[in-house]
Design a protein around this motif. Sequence first.
Motif, PDB file in Angstrom:
ATOM      1  N   ARG A 145       0.843  -1.185   0.000  1.00  0.00           N
ATOM      2  CA  ARG A 145       0.000   0.000   0.000  1.00  0.00           C
ATOM      3  C   ARG A 145       0.889   1.248   0.000  1.00  0.00           C
ATOM      4  N   GLU A 146       0.272   2.350  -0.337  1.00  0.00           N
ATOM      5  CA  GLU A 146       1.012   3.610  -0.422  1.00  0.00           C
ATOM      6  C   GLU A 146       1.072   4.265   0.957  1.00  0.00           C
ATOM      7  N   ILE A 147       2.286   4.637   1.363  1.00  0.00           N
ATOM      8  CA  ILE A 147       2.453   5.333   2.644  1.00  0.00           C
ATOM      9  C   ILE A 147       3.418   6.499   2.444  1.00  0.00           C
ATOM     10  N   ARG A 148       3.283   7.472   3.306  1.00  0.00           N
ATOM     11  CA  ARG A 148       4.192   8.614   3.311  1.00  0.00           C
ATOM     12  C   ARG A 148       5.220   8.407   4.415  1.00  0.00           C
ATOM     13  N   LEU A 149       6.490   8.425   4.041  1.00  0.00           N
ATOM     14  CA  LEU A 149       7.571   8.172   4.982  1.00  0.00           C
ATOM     15  C   LEU A 149       8.138   9.491   5.502  1.00  0.00           C
ATOM     16  N   SER A 150       8.505   9.481   6.747  1.00  0.00           N
ATOM     17  CA  SER A 150       9.108  10.656   7.370  1.00  0.00           C
ATOM     18  C   SER A 150      10.232  10.216   8.291  1.00  0.00           C
ATOM     19  N   THR A 151      11.134  11.139   8.564  1.00  0.00           N
ATOM     20  CA  THR A 151      12.269  10.890   9.448  1.00  0.00           C
ATOM     21  C   THR A 151      12.224  11.879  10.600  1.00  0.00           C
ATOM     22  N   GLU A 152      12.478  11.379  11.780  1.00  0.00           N
ATOM     23  CA  GLU A 152      12.513  12.233  12.971  1.00  0.00           C
ATOM     24  C   GLU A 152      13.968  12.424  13.372  1.00  0.00           C
ATOM     25  N   LEU A 153      14.410  13.683  13.348  1.00  0.00           N
ATOM     26  CA  LEU A 153      15.807  14.003  13.639  1.00  0.00           C
ATOM     27  C   LEU A 153      15.887  15.001  14.786  1.00  0.00           C
ATOM     28  N   PRO A 154      16.807  14.791  15.727  1.00  0.00           N
ATOM     29  CA  PRO A 154      16.966  15.742  16.833  1.00  0.00           C
ATOM     30  C   PRO A 154      17.762  16.961  16.378  1.00  0.00           C
ATOM     31  N   GLY A 155      17.475  18.090  16.987  1.00  0.00           N
ATOM     32  CA  GLY A 155      18.204  19.303  16.648  1.00  0.00           C
ATOM     33  C   GLY A 155      17.982  20.374  17.694  1.00  0.00           C
ATOM     34  N   ARG A 156      18.492  21.565  17.404  1.00  0.00           N
ATOM     35  CA  ARG A 156      18.341  22.691  18.328  1.00  0.00           C
ATOM     36  C   ARG A 156      17.949  23.939  17.558  1.00  0.00           C
ATOM     37  N   THR A 157      17.290  24.815  18.283  1.00  0.00           N
ATOM     38  CA  THR A 157      16.845  26.073  17.689  1.00  0.00           C
ATOM     39  C   THR A 157      17.962  27.117  17.795  1.00  0.00           C
ATOM     40  N   SER A 158      17.923  28.071  16.894  1.00  0.00           N
ATOM     41  CA  SER A 158      18.855  29.199  16.939  1.00  0.00           C
ATOM     42  C   SER A 158      18.149  30.426  16.388  1.00  0.00           C
ATOM     43  N   ALA A 159      18.569  31.584  16.840  1.00  0.00           N
ATOM     44  CA  ALA A 159      17.914  32.830  16.447  1.00  0.00           C
ATOM     45  C   ALA A 159      18.043  33.065  14.946  1.00  0.00           C
ATOM     46  N   TYR A 160      17.006  33.645  14.367  1.00  0.00           N
ATOM     47  CA  TYR A 160      17.003  33.928  12.924  1.00  0.00           C
ATOM     48  C   TYR A 160      18.055  34.981  12.581  1.00  0.00           C
ATOM     49  N   ARG A 161      18.144  35.994  13.415  1.00  0.00           N
ATOM     50  CA  ARG A 161      19.190  37.005  13.274  1.00  0.00           C
ATOM     51  C   ARG A 161      19.673  37.415  14.654  1.00  0.00           C
ATOM     52  N   ILE A 162      20.968  37.688  14.761  1.00  0.00           N
ATOM     53  CA  ILE A 162      21.573  38.121  16.023  1.00  0.00           C
ATOM     54  C   ILE A 162      22.377  39.391  15.754  1.00  0.00           C
ATOM     55  N   ALA A 163      22.154  40.411  16.557  1.00  0.00           N
ATOM     56  CA  ALA A 163      22.897  41.667  16.435  1.00  0.00           C
ATOM     57  C   ALA A 163      23.558  41.980  17.767  1.00  0.00           C
ATOM     58  N   PHE A 215      10.950  28.100  11.116  1.00  0.00           N
ATOM     59  CA  PHE A 215       9.611  27.955  11.680  1.00  0.00           C
ATOM     60  C   PHE A 215       9.098  29.314  12.123  1.00  0.00           C
ATOM     61  N   PRO A 216       7.824  29.607  11.860  1.00  0.00           N
ATOM     62  CA  PRO A 216       7.228  30.816  12.446  1.00  0.00           C
ATOM     63  C   PRO A 216       7.135  30.663  13.958  1.00  0.00           C
ATOM     64  N   ASN A 217       7.343  31.767  14.657  1.00  0.00           N
ATOM     65  CA  ASN A 217       7.355  31.710  16.118  1.00  0.00           C
ATOM     66  C   ASN A 217       6.670  32.945  16.698  1.00  0.00           C
ATOM     67  N   PRO A 218       5.402  33.168  16.334  1.00  0.00           N
ATOM     68  CA  PRO A 218       4.744  34.410  16.767  1.00  0.00           C
ATOM     69  C   PRO A 218       4.530  34.492  18.269  1.00  0.00           C
ATOM     70  N   ASP A 219       4.352  33.357  18.940  1.00  0.00           N
ATOM     71  CA  ASP A 219       4.087  33.359  20.378  1.00  0.00           C
ATOM     72  C   ASP A 219       5.344  33.173  21.212  1.00  0.00           C
ATOM     73  N   ARG A 220       6.517  33.157  20.563  1.00  0.00           N
ATOM     74  CA  ARG A 220       7.802  33.011  21.254  1.00  0.00           C
ATOM     75  C   ARG A 220       7.877  31.710  22.073  1.00  0.00           C
ATOM     76  N   ILE A 221       7.226  30.648  21.566  1.00  0.00           N
ATOM     77  CA  ILE A 221       7.312  29.356  22.247  1.00  0.00           C
ATOM     78  C   ILE A 221       8.716  28.787  22.109  1.00  0.00           C
ATOM     79  N   LEU A 222       9.292  28.958  20.945  1.00  0.00           N
ATOM     80  CA  LEU A 222      10.637  28.451  20.688  1.00  0.00           C
ATOM     81  C   LEU A 222      11.660  29.511  21.093  1.00  0.00           C
ATOM     82  N   LEU A 223      12.645  29.089  21.880  1.00  0.00           N
ATOM     83  CA  LEU A 223      13.716  29.962  22.319  1.00  0.00           C
ATOM     84  C   LEU A 223      15.044  29.407  21.812  1.00  0.00           C
TER      85      LEU A 223
END
Length: 445
Positions: free
Chosen positions: A47-65, A322-330
Amino acid sequence: MKSIHQKAVITAMIPVLLLIFLAAGCGQQVPPGTSVPRVSVMTVQPREIRLSTELPGRTSAYRIAEIRPQVSGLLQKRLFTEGADVKAGQVLYQIDPAPFQAAVDNADANLSAMLKSTDQARAALKASIADVARLRVTLKLAETNRGRYETAHDKKAVSTIQRDEAVTEARAAESTLKAAEAQVESSREAVAVAQATIAQARAELKTARINLGYTKVTAPISGRIGRSGVTEGAIVTAYQSAAMTTIQQLDPIYVDVPQSTTELLRLKQRIKEGRLHQDGTDREMVKLILEDDTNYPQEGSLKFSDVTVDPTTGSVILRMVFPNPDRILLPGMFVRAVINEGVNPQAILIAQQCVSRDHRGNPFVLIVDAGSKVVLRMITLDRAIGDEWLVSAGLTPGDRVIVEGMLMLRPGTTVNTVPFSESETVSGPGAESGAPAVPREDGGA
């Protein structure tokens, strides 16, 4: 009599015993009266299935001044609240502007002086040009008189002295004109120098105004500002190594995850072989799982894959936004990114309880062939998807895989099959689920 009776009984049982031994020796026939094990099976259907991979990582600021002063001076004020959101162009610090204002006033005065000096040079140039015009008329008159006197002298109408005076006056007028023309050129050069001086004075005034503007330290980007590294009264130095404060743009935000080159090569191979189809749009959409195992509500996009392999980890970095309008991701948070690999149109999935492993850890399943015999089949597993295994090799469509009733089953055993249902269990002899008898390396059961 008893002896004769016993011999008669034994003689009568001999054919039956021979039949049983022959049946057991062939291993193909079940003795009458013996129950056949009943197992539940699932028929392999791709049957047809959609495959995905789960990879660990970390967030970083889009721009830093990192905020640093561009002029040296005394810090007078801090004009922001630590930890607040700031806008691009907002004033953060005020450096004492007095010396820089004085430099602006001085440069402005020098420019005014240069402008007046240039006006004088232009006026002198105009006077020199007018003087040249007058001297040209004078020279023309002197040359005319010289010609007249020379003609009259030839006719003995004037004396030689008079002729010589006319010639001298013409030569003197010519020399005076040349001197005046040289003065014009000198005046032109003076005007050019004055104009260059004006440009220099204007540049100095512009520099002074820029430095005065730098006394207001502003935010180059919008974002969340951190703690201040300096306080009022501190002496700051232009382009110092220590930042006064830092601004980080958190919406959107980057997520960087490493992907092993081994998995990357396997993915490319599956795509090349046609076992995996990719849709560019789906490939770019990424989901995120937070540290507390909750799903992040916003979907992100895969921006690029780095081309340099980290030699210490054997992986490349995938960067997502990723969009982060509510500042959930730091910045610095540990997350898990779910990346779409593509669609497998002919995926073979079996229940995890079907799979057993031999003493070396290699996976295998028991299947029922067309003759209702149990056959051991070695398989290759790709990954777990929910409570199922994705099989990459070893099974073909239509194979009947035993799900329940495997306890103590051996290859070659004749079985009765019933369709497997997750809501029901098989009852009867051999119905217990469990590990089947694993064949030894010598081929025995």
